[in-house]
Design a protein around this motif. Sequence first.
Motif, PDB file in Angstrom:
ATOM      1  N   ARG A  60       3.358   4.707 -51.642  1.00 21.72           N
ATOM      2  CA  ARG A  60       3.001   3.982 -50.407  1.00 21.72           C
ATOM      3  C   ARG A  60       3.659   4.621 -49.181  1.00 21.72           C
ATOM      4  O   ARG A  60       3.042   4.711 -48.120  1.00 21.72           O
ATOM      5  CB  ARG A  60       3.388   2.514 -50.528  1.00 21.72           C
ATOM      6  N   GLU A  61       4.903   5.076 -49.331  1.00 22.71           N
ATOM      7  CA  GLU A  61       5.570   5.766 -48.220  1.00 22.71           C
ATOM      8  C   GLU A  61       4.831   7.047 -47.853  1.00 22.71           C
ATOM      9  O   GLU A  61       4.655   7.354 -46.677  1.00 22.71           O
ATOM     10  CB  GLU A  61       7.005   6.136 -48.608  1.00 22.71           C
ATOM     11  N   ILE A  62       4.442   7.810 -48.877  1.00 19.84           N
ATOM     12  CA  ILE A  62       3.709   9.064 -48.641  1.00 19.84           C
ATOM     13  C   ILE A  62       2.398   8.776 -47.912  1.00 19.84           C
ATOM     14  O   ILE A  62       2.059   9.446 -46.934  1.00 19.84           O
ATOM     15  CB  ILE A  62       3.444   9.802 -49.970  1.00 19.84           C
ATOM     16  N   ALA A  63       1.679   7.764 -48.375  1.00 18.68           N
ATOM     17  CA  ALA A  63       0.396   7.394 -47.748  1.00 18.68           C
ATOM     18  C   ALA A  63       0.611   7.036 -46.280  1.00 18.68           C
ATOM     19  O   ALA A  63      -0.143   7.470 -45.408  1.00 18.68           O
ATOM     20  CB  ALA A  63      -0.239   6.238 -48.504  1.00 18.68           C
ATOM     21  N   ARG A  64       1.642   6.260 -46.012  1.00 15.12           N
ATOM     22  CA  ARG A  64       1.921   5.815 -44.653  1.00 15.12           C
ATOM     23  C   ARG A  64       2.382   6.971 -43.762  1.00 15.12           C
ATOM     24  O   ARG A  64       1.866   7.177 -42.670  1.00 15.12           O
ATOM     25  CB  ARG A  64       2.996   4.718 -44.676  1.00 15.12           C
ATOM     26  N   LYS A  65       3.340   7.762 -44.252  1.00 15.39           N
ATOM     27  CA  LYS A  65       3.911   8.850 -43.450  1.00 15.39           C
ATOM     28  C   LYS A  65       2.912   9.952 -43.116  1.00 15.39           C
ATOM     29  O   LYS A  65       2.936  10.510 -42.020  1.00 15.39           O
ATOM     30  CB  LYS A  65       5.097   9.497 -44.189  1.00 15.39           C
ATOM     31  N   PHE A  66       2.043  10.276 -44.069  1.00 16.97           N
ATOM     32  CA  PHE A  66       1.186  11.448 -43.908  1.00 16.97           C
ATOM     33  C   PHE A  66      -0.302  11.122 -43.867  1.00 16.97           C
ATOM     34  O   PHE A  66      -1.134  12.029 -43.892  1.00 16.97           O
ATOM     35  CB  PHE A  66       1.475  12.451 -45.029  1.00 16.97           C
ATOM     36  N   SER A  67      -0.648   9.855 -43.812  1.00 18.74           N
ATOM     37  CA  SER A  67      -2.047   9.413 -43.768  1.00 18.74           C
ATOM     38  C   SER A  67      -2.868  10.022 -44.909  1.00 18.74           C
ATOM     39  O   SER A  67      -3.967  10.536 -44.692  1.00 18.74           O
ATOM     40  CB  SER A  67      -2.684   9.765 -42.422  1.00 18.74           C
ATOM     41  N   LEU A  68      -2.319   9.952 -46.115  1.00 24.25           N
ATOM     42  CA  LEU A  68      -3.017  10.447 -47.294  1.00 24.25           C
ATOM     43  C   LEU A  68      -3.488   9.267 -48.125  1.00 24.25           C
ATOM     44  O   LEU A  68      -2.852   8.214 -48.147  1.00 24.25           O
ATOM     45  CB  LEU A  68      -2.081  11.331 -48.135  1.00 24.25           C
ATOM     46  N   SER A  69      -4.599   9.437 -48.818  1.00 22.86           N
ATOM     47  CA  SER A  69      -5.136   8.342 -49.619  1.00 22.86           C
ATOM     48  C   SER A  69      -4.293   8.133 -50.874  1.00 22.86           C
ATOM     49  O   SER A  69      -3.770   9.092 -51.448  1.00 22.86           O
ATOM     50  CB  SER A  69      -6.588   8.625 -50.010  1.00 22.86           C
ATOM     51  N   LEU A  70      -4.188   6.876 -51.274  1.00 24.48           N
ATOM     52  CA  LEU A  70      -3.459   6.561 -52.502  1.00 24.48           C
ATOM     53  C   LEU A  70      -4.117   7.219 -53.709  1.00 24.48           C
ATOM     54  O   LEU A  70      -3.436   7.582 -54.671  1.00 24.48           O
ATOM     55  CB  LEU A  70      -3.366   5.045 -52.706  1.00 24.48           C
ATOM     56  N   CYS A  71      -5.422   7.410 -53.657  1.00 23.00           N
ATOM     57  CA  CYS A  71      -6.150   8.062 -54.745  1.00 23.00           C
ATOM     58  C   CYS A  71      -5.643   9.497 -54.947  1.00 23.00           C
ATOM     59  O   CYS A  71      -5.354   9.913 -56.067  1.00 23.00           O
ATOM     60  CB  CYS A  71      -7.642   8.051 -54.446  1.00 23.00           C
ATOM     61  N   LYS A  72      -5.515  10.261 -53.859  1.00 23.75           N
ATOM     62  CA  LYS A  72      -5.005  11.632 -53.937  1.00 23.75           C
ATOM     63  C   LYS A  72      -3.564  11.642 -54.424  1.00 23.75           C
ATOM     64  O   LYS A  72      -3.167  12.490 -55.221  1.00 23.75           O
ATOM     65  CB  LYS A  72      -5.077  12.320 -52.567  1.00 23.75           C
ATOM     66  N   ILE A  73      -2.783  10.719 -53.918  1.00 22.47           N
ATOM     67  CA  ILE A  73      -1.370  10.664 -54.282  1.00 22.47           C
ATOM     68  C   ILE A  73      -1.225  10.321 -55.760  1.00 22.47           C
ATOM     69  O   ILE A  73      -0.426  10.938 -56.476  1.00 22.47           O
ATOM     70  CB  ILE A  73      -0.621   9.659 -53.393  1.00 22.47           C
ATOM     71  N   THR A  74      -2.015   9.376 -56.239  1.00 24.93           N
ATOM     72  CA  THR A  74      -1.979   8.996 -57.652  1.00 24.93           C
ATOM     73  C   THR A  74      -2.380  10.173 -58.529  1.00 24.93           C
ATOM     74  O   THR A  74      -1.752  10.441 -59.558  1.00 24.93           O
ATOM     75  CB  THR A  74      -2.900   7.787 -57.912  1.00 24.93           C
ATOM     76  N   ARG A  75      -3.402  10.900 -58.115  1.00 25.27           N
ATOM     77  CA  ARG A  75      -3.831  12.074 -58.879  1.00 25.27           C
ATOM     78  C   ARG A  75      -2.713  13.102 -58.941  1.00 25.27           C
ATOM     79  O   ARG A  75      -2.402  13.659 -59.992  1.00 25.27           O
ATOM     80  CB  ARG A  75      -5.073  12.698 -58.262  1.00 25.27           C
ATOM     81  N   GLY A  76      -2.074  13.368 -57.796  1.00 24.64           N
ATOM     82  CA  GLY A  76      -0.958  14.315 -57.764  1.00 24.64           C
ATOM     83  C   GLY A  76       0.183  13.869 -58.659  1.00 24.64           C
ATOM     84  O   GLY A  76       0.771  14.671 -59.390  1.00 24.64           O
TER      85      GLY A  76
END
Length: 103
Positions: A60-76
């Motif tokens: 959630r921090e990554i999504a907020r800080k860098f405007s990335l989707s949770l879907c991409k972050i979960t995949r990573g």
Amino acid sequence: MMDDQVVERSIEELSVVLAETTDKEWIRRFLYDLLTPSEIREIAGRWLLVREIERGTTQREIARKFSLSLCKITRGSRELKKPDSAFRYMIDKLKEKEGKETE
């Protein structure tokens, strides 16, 4: 549209050439020539999110800080956890290099 065999051969060629190239400036220039500005941003964002996950930053921090989707972050995150993770291998290589530079 390219078939899977053509794509695989092209990726194989790129992998060989990149593995043989030791000049990081040429690799950087090659990537900027090969990819569009939006593709560069996409790849940089994916690497950034994997590095942030590795550092312990929450999704959630990554999504907020860098405007990335949770879907991409979960995949990573999922890719990073695989036993034979290429992300893990590359992060470990980077850490090795950083360790050698501080010695």
